[in-house]
Design a protein around this motif. Structure first.
Motif, mmCIF file in Angstrom:
data_model
loop_
_atom_site.group_PDB
_atom_site.id
_atom_site.type_symbol
_atom_site.label_atom_id
_atom_site.label_comp_id
_atom_site.label_asym_id
_atom_site.label_seq_id
_atom_site.Cartn_x
_atom_site.Cartn_y
_atom_site.Cartn_z
ATOM 1 N N ARG A 1 -2.914 -5.428 11.038
ATOM 2 C CA ARG A 1 -3.834 -4.305 10.752
ATOM 3 C C ARG A 1 -3.696 -3.197 11.799
ATOM 4 N NH1 ARG A 1 -8.380 -8.126 8.133
ATOM 5 N NH2 ARG A 1 -7.378 -8.130 6.078
ATOM 6 N N ALA A 2 -3.382 -3.575 13.029
ATOM 7 C CA ALA A 2 -3.151 -2.559 14.074
ATOM 8 C C ALA A 2 -1.887 -1.759 13.725
ATOM 9 C CB ALA A 2 -2.999 -3.222 15.441
ATOM 10 N N ILE A 3 -0.892 -2.440 13.202
ATOM 11 C CA ILE A 3 0.338 -1.736 12.787
ATOM 12 C C ILE A 3 0.020 -0.828 11.598
ATOM 13 C CG2 ILE A 3 2.667 -2.009 11.836
ATOM 14 C CD1 ILE A 3 2.740 -4.768 13.294
ATOM 15 N N ARG A 4 -0.762 -1.362 10.654
ATOM 16 C CA ARG A 4 -1.105 -0.576 9.464
ATOM 17 C C ARG A 4 -1.840 0.717 9.839
ATOM 18 N NH1 ARG A 4 -4.017 -2.571 3.890
ATOM 19 N NH2 ARG A 4 -4.332 -0.494 3.037
ATOM 20 N N ALA A 5 -2.739 0.607 10.807
ATOM 21 C CA ALA A 5 -3.480 1.797 11.239
ATOM 22 C C ALA A 5 -2.501 2.858 11.751
ATOM 23 C CB ALA A 5 -4.484 1.425 12.331
ATOM 24 N N ARG A 6 -1.484 2.417 12.465
ATOM 25 C CA ARG A 6 -0.487 3.369 12.982
ATOM 26 C C ARG A 6 0.327 3.982 11.845
ATOM 27 N NH1 ARG A 6 -0.991 0.940 17.947
ATOM 28 N NH2 ARG A 6 -0.676 2.462 19.611
ATOM 29 N N PRO B 1 0.802 -1.221 0.000
ATOM 30 C CA PRO B 1 0.000 0.000 0.000
ATOM 31 C C PRO B 1 0.840 1.278 0.000
ATOM 32 C CG PRO B 1 -0.789 -1.534 1.690
ATOM 33 C CD PRO B 1 0.515 -2.078 1.177
ATOM 34 N N PHE B 2 2.117 1.177 0.387
ATOM 35 C CA PHE B 2 2.936 2.386 0.575
ATOM 36 C C PHE B 2 4.149 2.471 -0.357
ATOM 37 C CE2 PHE B 2 1.078 0.933 4.621
ATOM 38 C CZ PHE B 2 0.194 1.984 4.851
ATOM 39 N N VAL B 3 4.630 1.306 -0.796
ATOM 40 C CA VAL B 3 5.861 1.277 -1.603
ATOM 41 C C VAL B 3 5.585 0.524 -2.902
ATOM 42 C CG1 VAL B 3 8.267 0.474 -1.673
ATOM 43 C CG2 VAL B 3 7.279 1.217 0.503
ATOM 44 N N ALA C 1 -1.860 6.531 10.089
ATOM 45 C CA ALA C 1 -2.013 7.741 10.912
ATOM 46 C C ALA C 1 -0.743 8.583 10.857
ATOM 47 C CB ALA C 1 -2.336 7.352 12.355
ATOM 48 N N ALA C 2 0.407 7.924 10.909
ATOM 49 C CA ALA C 2 1.685 8.657 10.910
ATOM 50 C C ALA C 2 1.891 9.371 9.571
ATOM 51 C CB ALA C 2 2.837 7.704 11.183
ATOM 52 N N ILE C 3 1.492 8.719 8.474
ATOM 53 C CA ILE C 3 1.688 9.324 7.158
ATOM 54 C C ILE C 3 0.703 10.485 6.950
ATOM 55 C CG2 ILE C 3 1.425 8.901 4.661
ATOM 56 C CD1 ILE C 3 2.767 6.178 5.150
ATOM 57 N N ALA C 4 -0.539 10.276 7.400
ATOM 58 C CA ALA C 4 -1.530 11.349 7.293
ATOM 59 C C ALA C 4 -1.155 12.487 8.238
ATOM 60 C CB ALA C 4 -2.912 10.803 7.662
ATOM 61 N N CYS D 1 5.510 -0.827 14.573
ATOM 62 C CA CYS D 1 5.508 -2.170 15.176
ATOM 63 C C CYS D 1 5.752 -2.077 16.673
ATOM 64 C CB CYS D 1 6.654 -3.023 14.607
ATOM 65 S SG CYS D 1 6.358 -3.677 12.996
ATOM 66 N N ILE D 2 6.786 -1.336 17.032
ATOM 67 C CA ILE D 2 7.150 -1.254 18.451
ATOM 68 C C ILE D 2 6.068 -0.527 19.241
ATOM 69 C CG2 ILE D 2 8.834 -0.246 20.057
ATOM 70 C CD1 ILE D 2 10.951 -1.000 17.895
ATOM 71 N N ASP D 3 5.518 0.539 18.659
ATOM 72 C CA ASP D 3 4.434 1.257 19.342
ATOM 73 C C ASP D 3 3.234 0.337 19.574
ATOM 74 O OD1 ASP D 3 5.968 3.510 19.342
ATOM 75 O OD2 ASP D 3 4.880 4.545 17.738
ATOM 76 N N THR D 4 2.943 -0.508 18.589
ATOM 77 C CA THR D 4 1.804 -1.427 18.716
ATOM 78 C C THR D 4 2.060 -2.409 19.864
ATOM 79 O OG1 THR D 4 1.430 -1.211 16.337
ATOM 80 C CG2 THR D 4 0.325 -3.043 17.436
ATOM 81 N N VAL D 5 3.272 -2.955 19.888
ATOM 82 C CA VAL D 5 3.631 -3.887 20.970
ATOM 83 C C VAL D 5 3.575 -3.163 22.321
ATOM 84 C CG1 VAL D 5 5.515 -5.267 21.955
ATOM 85 C CG2 VAL D 5 5.037 -5.384 19.496
#
Ligand code: NAP
Ligand code: MG
Length: 402
Positions: free
Chosen positions: A391-396, A33-35, A399-402, A360-364
Motif C-alpha cells: 500500500r505504501a508503494i501504491r500511494a507512491r 487498478p492501473f492496467v 501520487a506519481a500518476i496524479a 518500489c525502490i523509493d519506498t525502500v
C-alpha cells in the motif's frame, strides 16, 4: 483514470504458498487498478499440477513460446515430504526444469539496488548480472567409484560404430570417476542469449572458463563465444560502444571484486551456481533480485529468484500478518509488462512498469520495508507487513500518476 490497455497477452503462471498470496495482492494493489491486465492464466500451484499430471506446466511453457513473454510465481519442487503433505500422485519434476528444457537458454539474475542497502563489496556501484548456462556439466554427470587398481577409460561410440577413446587414469588403488558432457547446440544457444541480452540492456559482457586447464571442454566454450561474437554481434557491440571480453575464471573473480559493476558476467553451469549466490548475498538479499530466462529464439520468462517462502506461509495460515518481501515478484511482473510494451510498441505500458519499479525502490529508500530489509538497514528502517508495504508503494504510484 483510464486503465492502460494491453494489445497482446502475456503468460501468467501462478504458484504456491506465500508467493501465491503475494501474487494476488500484487495484482489487486499494484496492477489491476492501473492496467487492464491481459494474461493467459496457467495455475502451476502444486495441487493443479498434480490434477493435470503436470500437463499444465508443459502447456504454460508452450504458451510462452507462442506469446513470447511470461511471468511466473515461485512454485514448490516436490520432495518426499511434499508428496505426503499434498497427497500427490507422484513426485513431479521441478517446474523450472521442465520449462527450461522446453525453452532452452540462459538464466539472467541481477540485484535490485537501493541506496540504503550497502553491498558488502564497497567498490560495487551498479548491479552485476549473472548469466548462468542452465544445461549440462556436473548437473548431468555420471559417477563411479573405482573400487581398486585398474584402468579407467573414456569412450565415444559413434552411430556408425567408429570409436574414440582415451585413458582417464591407471588406478593403483581405490578412487573416484566422473563423466560429464555438454552439447555444441546448447553452448551456442547460451552464447547467443548472452550477446543479445548484453545488447538489449546496453552492458558489457564478460565470459570466463578455465581453458588453460580444460583444453577441449572449456576451450570449446571459449572458441564458440569468440566465433559467434565475431560473426554475429561484433558490429552491433562496437556501434554501441560495448565490449565483449574473455578471461580465466580465477582472473575474473579478482576483477569482479575490484569492479564498479554494471556488466553481465556469463558463467558455466557450476560457476554460475556458486557465483550467483555469492553476488546476490553480497548485494543484500534474494528477495531483491530479478531473474529472467531468455531463450535463443528471444522468448522471455520473468520470475523471482527466491522460493515460495514456506516458513512465512505456515505463519500466514495461522492467521499472522507476515512481512514477506514482494519486491522480486513485483519486478517479475514489471519485467514482463515492460517487455510486452516494448514488443507491442506500447509505451504507456512500459512507462507504467518503470514507474512501478521506481515506486518500489523509493519506498525502500524511504526506509519503509519488510522485515528482511529492516534487518539489513538497521534502526532507521520502519518494518511493515507485506500488505502495508504494497500500500505504501501504491500511494507512491498514485501520487506519481496524479
Ligand atoms: P525460499 O522460499 O527462498 O525461502 C528461504 C528463506 O529465505 C525464507 O524462509 C526466508 O527466511 C528467506 N526469504 C526468501 N524469500 C523471501 C522473501 N521474499 N521475503 C522475506 N524473506 C525471504 O527457499 P526454501 O524455503 O528453501 O524453499 C521453499 C520452497 O520453494 C520449496 O518447496 C522449493 O521447492 C521452492 N523453490 C522454488 C523456487 C522457484 O520456483 N523459482 C526456487 C527455490 C525454491 P526467514 O524464514 O528467515 O525469514
Ligand atoms: Mg545454488
Amino acid at each position: 483514470m483510464d486503465k492502460i490497455i494491453m494489445q497482446n497477452p502475456i503468460v501468467e503462471m501462478d504458484g504456491d504458498e506465500m508467493t501465491r498470496i503475494l501474487w494476488q495482492q500484487i495484482k489487486d494493489e499494484l496492477l489491476s487498478p492501473f492496467v487492464a491486465l491481459n494474461t493467459e492464466y496457467y495455475d502451476l500451484g502444486l495441487k493443479h499440477r498434480d490434477e493435470t499430471d503436470d500437463q499444465v506446466t508443459v502447456d504454460a511453457a508452450l504458451a510462452t513460446k507462442r506469446l513470447g513473454v511470461a511471468v511466473k510465481c515461485a512454485t514448490i519442487t516436490p520432495n518426499a515430504q511434499r508428496v505426503e503433505e499434498y497427497n500427490l500422485k507422484k513426485m513431479w519434476k521441478s517446474p523450472n526444469g521442465t520449462i527450461r528444457a522446453i525453452l532452452d537458454g540462459t538464466v539472467f539474475r541481477a540485484p535490485i539496488i537501493a541506496k540504503n542497502i550497502e553491498p558488502a563489496v564497497r567498490f560495487w556501484k551498479k548491479p552485476i548480472t549473472i548469466a548462468r548456462h542452465a544445461y549440462g556439466d556436473v548437473y548431468k554427470s555420471v559417477e563411479l567409484p573405482a573400487p581398486g587398481p585398474g584402468r579407467a577409460e573414456l569412450t565415444f561410440t559413434g552411430e556408425d560404430g567408429t570409436t574414440l577413446s582415451t585413458v582417464v587414469h591407471d588406478f593403483k588403488g581405490p578412487g573416484l570417476l566422473q563423466g560429464m558432457h555438454n552439447t555444441d547446440s546448447s553452448i551456442r544457444a547460451f552464447a547467443h542469449s548472452c550477446f543479445r541480452f548484453a545488447l538489449e540492456t546496453n552492458q558489457d559482457l564478460w565470459f570466463c572458463a578455465k581453458d588453460t586447464i580444460s583444453k577441449t571442454y572449456d576451450q570449446t566454450f571459449k572458441l564458440t563465444f569468440e566465433a559467434i561474437y565475431n560473426e554475429d554481434y561484433k558490429a552491433a557491440f562496437e556501434e554501441k560502444g560495448l565490449t565483449y571480453f574473455y578471461t580465466l575464471i580465477d582472473d575474473a573473480v579478482a576483477r569482479v571484486i575490484r569492479s564498479e559493476g554494471g556488466f553481465i558476467w556469463a558463467l558455466k553451469n557450476y560457476d554460475g551456481d556458486v557465483m550467483s549466490d555469492m553476488v546476490s548475498t553480497a548485494f543484500g538479499s534474494l528477495a531483491m533480485m530479478t531473474s529472467v530466462l531468455v531463450s535463443p529464439e528471444g522468448v522471455y520468462e520473468y520470475e523471482a529468484a527466491h522460493g515460495t517462502v514456506t516458513r512465512h506461509y505456515y505463519r500466514y495460515l495461522k492467521g499472522e500478518e507476515t512481512s514477506t518481501n514482494p519486491v522480486a515478484t513485483i519486478f517479475a511482473w514489471t519485467g514482463a509488462l515492460a517487455k510486452r510494451g516494448e514488443l507491442d510498441g506500447n509505451q504507456a505500458l512500459t512507462d507504467f512498469a518503470k514507474l512501478l519499479e521506481k515506486a518500489c525502490i523509493d519506498t525502500v529508500e524511504a526506509g519503509q520495508v519488510t522485515g528482511d530489509l529492516a534487518a539489513l538497514i538497521g534502526p532507521t528502517a520502519t518494518k511493515l507487513t507485506s500488505l502495508q508495504f504494497l500500500r505504501a508503494i501504491r500511494a507512491r504510484v498514485e501520487a506519481a500518476i496524479a
